[in-house]
Write a protein that holds these residues in place. Structure first.
Motif, PDB file in Angstrom:
ATOM      1  N   GLU A  88      12.453 -12.059  13.951  1.00  0.00           N
ATOM      2  CA  GLU A  88      12.532 -12.095  15.365  1.00  0.00           C
ATOM      3  C   GLU A  88      11.680 -12.865  16.203  1.00  0.00           C
ATOM      4  O   GLU A  88      12.139 -13.387  17.171  1.00  0.00           O
ATOM      5  CB  GLU A  88      12.197 -10.443  15.679  1.00  0.00           C
ATOM      6  CG  GLU A  88      13.449  -9.352  15.139  1.00  0.00           C
ATOM      7  CD  GLU A  88      13.412  -8.227  15.668  1.00  0.00           C
ATOM      8  OE1 GLU A  88      12.288  -7.951  16.268  1.00  0.00           O
ATOM      9  OE2 GLU A  88      14.149  -7.337  15.341  1.00  0.00           O
ATOM     10  N   GLU A 113      13.030 -16.280  16.077  1.00  0.00           N
ATOM     11  CA  GLU A 113      14.240 -16.583  17.022  1.00  0.00           C
ATOM     12  C   GLU A 113      13.580 -16.636  18.294  1.00  0.00           C
ATOM     13  O   GLU A 113      14.088 -17.564  19.143  1.00  0.00           O
ATOM     14  CB  GLU A 113      15.370 -15.314  16.983  1.00  0.00           C
ATOM     15  CG  GLU A 113      16.200 -15.448  17.657  1.00  0.00           C
ATOM     16  CD  GLU A 113      17.109 -14.288  17.661  1.00  0.00           C
ATOM     17  OE1 GLU A 113      18.395 -14.416  18.130  1.00  0.00           O
ATOM     18  OE2 GLU A 113      16.770 -13.316  17.143  1.00  0.00           O
ATOM     19  N   THR A 114      12.749 -15.780  18.838  1.00  0.00           N
ATOM     20  CA  THR A 114      12.320 -15.799  20.198  1.00  0.00           C
ATOM     21  C   THR A 114      11.464 -16.864  20.639  1.00  0.00           C
ATOM     22  O   THR A 114      11.659 -17.491  21.922  1.00  0.00           O
ATOM     23  CB  THR A 114      11.432 -14.307  20.343  1.00  0.00           C
ATOM     24  OG1 THR A 114      12.172 -13.207  19.975  1.00  0.00           O
ATOM     25  CG2 THR A 114      11.087 -14.304  21.794  1.00  0.00           C
ATOM     26  N   SER A 133      13.661 -20.494  17.827  1.00  0.00           N
ATOM     27  CA  SER A 133      15.179 -21.053  17.747  1.00  0.00           C
ATOM     28  C   SER A 133      15.586 -20.997  19.123  1.00  0.00           C
ATOM     29  O   SER A 133      16.594 -21.792  19.415  1.00  0.00           O
ATOM     30  CB  SER A 133      15.646 -20.081  16.989  1.00  0.00           C
ATOM     31  OG  SER A 133      15.495 -20.218  15.492  1.00  0.00           O
ATOM     32  N   LYS A 134      15.266 -19.979  19.925  1.00  0.00           N
ATOM     33  CA  LYS A 134      16.008 -19.679  21.313  1.00  0.00           C
ATOM     34  C   LYS A 134      15.556 -20.880  22.286  1.00  0.00           C
ATOM     35  O   LYS A 134      16.487 -21.674  23.158  1.00  0.00           O
ATOM     36  CB  LYS A 134      15.718 -18.399  22.123  1.00  0.00           C
ATOM     37  CG  LYS A 134      16.705 -17.272  21.515  1.00  0.00           C
ATOM     38  CD  LYS A 134      16.594 -16.138  22.141  1.00  0.00           C
ATOM     39  CE  LYS A 134      17.716 -15.116  21.740  1.00  0.00           C
ATOM     40  NZ  LYS A 134      17.713 -13.815  22.557  1.00  0.00           N
ATOM     41  N   GLU A 144      17.658 -24.004  21.022  1.00  0.00           N
ATOM     42  CA  GLU A 144      18.924 -23.893  21.626  1.00  0.00           C
ATOM     43  C   GLU A 144      19.297 -24.482  22.934  1.00  0.00           C
ATOM     44  O   GLU A 144      20.099 -24.822  23.308  1.00  0.00           O
ATOM     45  CB  GLU A 144      19.493 -22.582  21.155  1.00  0.00           C
ATOM     46  CG  GLU A 144      19.896 -22.249  19.629  1.00  0.00           C
ATOM     47  CD  GLU A 144      20.601 -20.943  19.521  1.00  0.00           C
ATOM     48  OE1 GLU A 144      21.115 -20.285  20.587  1.00  0.00           O
ATOM     49  OE2 GLU A 144      20.277 -20.263  18.443  1.00  0.00           O
ATOM     50  N   GLU A 145      18.427 -23.546  23.854  1.00  0.00           N
ATOM     51  CA  GLU A 145      18.632 -23.773  25.327  1.00  0.00           C
ATOM     52  C   GLU A 145      18.591 -25.065  25.515  1.00  0.00           C
ATOM     53  O   GLU A 145      19.121 -25.801  26.608  1.00  0.00           O
ATOM     54  CB  GLU A 145      17.558 -22.891  25.979  1.00  0.00           C
ATOM     55  CG  GLU A 145      17.829 -21.402  25.834  1.00  0.00           C
ATOM     56  CD  GLU A 145      16.650 -20.545  26.716  1.00  0.00           C
ATOM     57  OE1 GLU A 145      15.779 -21.117  26.993  1.00  0.00           O
ATOM     58  OE2 GLU A 145      17.000 -19.144  26.389  1.00  0.00           O
ATOM     59  N   SER A 157      21.428 -27.548  23.555  1.00  0.00           N
ATOM     60  CA  SER A 157      22.853 -27.415  24.317  1.00  0.00           C
ATOM     61  C   SER A 157      23.212 -28.147  25.409  1.00  0.00           C
ATOM     62  O   SER A 157      24.334 -28.258  25.536  1.00  0.00           O
ATOM     63  CB  SER A 157      23.140 -25.723  24.191  1.00  0.00           C
ATOM     64  OG  SER A 157      22.106 -25.248  25.423  1.00  0.00           O
ATOM     65  N   TYR A 171      24.099 -23.824  16.907  1.00  0.00           N
ATOM     66  CA  TYR A 171      23.804 -22.494  16.383  1.00  0.00           C
ATOM     67  C   TYR A 171      22.507 -22.451  15.680  1.00  0.00           C
ATOM     68  O   TYR A 171      22.358 -23.612  14.857  1.00  0.00           O
ATOM     69  CB  TYR A 171      25.183 -21.968  15.483  1.00  0.00           C
ATOM     70  CG  TYR A 171      25.713 -23.032  14.455  1.00  0.00           C
ATOM     71  CD1 TYR A 171      25.342 -22.980  13.072  1.00  0.00           C
ATOM     72  CD2 TYR A 171      26.713 -23.734  14.790  1.00  0.00           C
ATOM     73  CE1 TYR A 171      25.649 -23.922  12.237  1.00  0.00           C
ATOM     74  CE2 TYR A 171      27.035 -24.807  13.737  1.00  0.00           C
ATOM     75  CZ  TYR A 171      26.732 -24.883  12.709  1.00  0.00           C
ATOM     76  OH  TYR A 171      27.224 -25.611  11.870  1.00  0.00           O
ATOM     77  N   SER A 172      21.967 -21.495  15.188  1.00  0.00           N
ATOM     78  CA  SER A 172      20.913 -21.436  14.681  1.00  0.00           C
ATOM     79  C   SER A 172      20.680 -20.326  13.831  1.00  0.00           C
ATOM     80  O   SER A 172      21.535 -19.290  13.658  1.00  0.00           O
ATOM     81  CB  SER A 172      19.503 -21.127  15.666  1.00  0.00           C
ATOM     82  OG  SER A 172      19.732 -19.958  16.187  1.00  0.00           O
ATOM     83  N   SER A 196      17.520 -17.871  12.154  1.00  0.00           N
ATOM     84  CA  SER A 196      16.096 -17.436  12.007  1.00  0.00           C
ATOM     85  C   SER A 196      15.981 -16.469  10.826  1.00  0.00           C
ATOM     86  O   SER A 196      16.402 -15.491  10.722  1.00  0.00           O
ATOM     87  CB  SER A 196      15.927 -16.932  13.480  1.00  0.00           C
ATOM     88  OG  SER A 196      16.260 -17.709  14.522  1.00  0.00           O
ATOM     89  N   SER A 233      12.880 -21.634  10.986  1.00  0.00           N
ATOM     90  CA  SER A 233      14.047 -21.873  11.891  1.00  0.00           C
ATOM     91  C   SER A 233      15.007 -23.045  11.710  1.00  0.00           C
ATOM     92  O   SER A 233      14.296 -24.195  11.448  1.00  0.00           O
ATOM     93  CB  SER A 233      13.502 -21.890  13.314  1.00  0.00           C
ATOM     94  OG  SER A 233      14.609 -22.384  14.321  1.00  0.00           O
TER      95      SER A 233
END
Length: 201
Positions: free
Chosen positions: A31, A34-35, A38-39, A42-43, A46, A55-56, A58, A63
């Motif tokens: 978690e 990801e927070t 990864s996120k 991704e932002e 993309s 796509y990822s 975690s 990551s």
């Protein structure tokens, strides 16, 4: 006429516009990874031009963000763009996260020969033999790009923790791990001069 004259290659040089960004974050749960990693990646990734899908994955301590571009995209340009965007996000990463690794999917880098070793020697001895004798000889062969050794046994130190003692002292396994990581370091501590020679310590 076109079909009969179409060139055919047994090992065609095919490039898929596919780039991955791998970032290690030792000791972190999925978690947190990801927070915090990864996120944000991704932002940022993309919004790149000609991106088909991002796509990822975690997982504990790592990551993996994959970027698939539209076919026909110049892969070298795509890798440069990804690196540029990763550099923008990198300052927001946790201090313990490692340098992100950006790599493109390359058919030419896939192994074309896999060899196995066996014998009466132990797994550790076979691994040493493969790494110290077999690998260097293959690397010297003309046309060989890289040789990787896997399997066998490598030296490790096991630490068995007494759970009852930990609870009595109010400690967790993660604290023991952090302490070991903090104490087990190679730190440059200067130079020594001996005659005309200089050694790093």
């Amino acid at each position: 006429i076109s079909y009969s004259r179409m060139p055919v290659e047994l090992m065609a040089n095919v490039e898929f516009p596919f780039v991955t960004v791998i970032t290690a974050y030792p000791g972190a749960g999925p978690e947190e990874v990801e927070t915090l990693i990864s996120k944000p990646l991704e932002e940022q990734l993309s919004s790149l031009p000609r991106v088909r899908r991002v796509y990822s994955t975690s997982q504990e301590g790592a990551s993996i963000v994959s970027i698939e571009f539209v076919l026909g995209t110049n892969i070298d340009t795509a890798v440069a763009d990804v690196r540029q965007r990763v550099d923008l996000v990198k300052p927001t990463f946790p201090r313990d996260a490692t340098e992100p690794s950006v790599a493109k999917f390359d058919f030419a880098s896939m192994p074309i020969m896999i060899l196995g070793m066996g014998g009466r020697a132990s797994g550790y001895e076979l691994r040493q033999l493969a790494e110290n004798i077999v690998k260097p000889r293959f690397e010297r062969v003309d046309g060989v790009a890289a040789v990787n050794v896997s399997g066998g046994r490598t030296r490790e130190i096991r630490i068995e923790v007494d759970q009852d003692r930990l609870r009595a002292l109010g400690l967790s396994v993660l604290e023991i791990e952090d302490t070991l990581l903090g104490e087990n370091l190679n730190i440059p501590s200067g130079r020594i001069r001996q005659g005309d020679e200089e050694f790093l310590v």
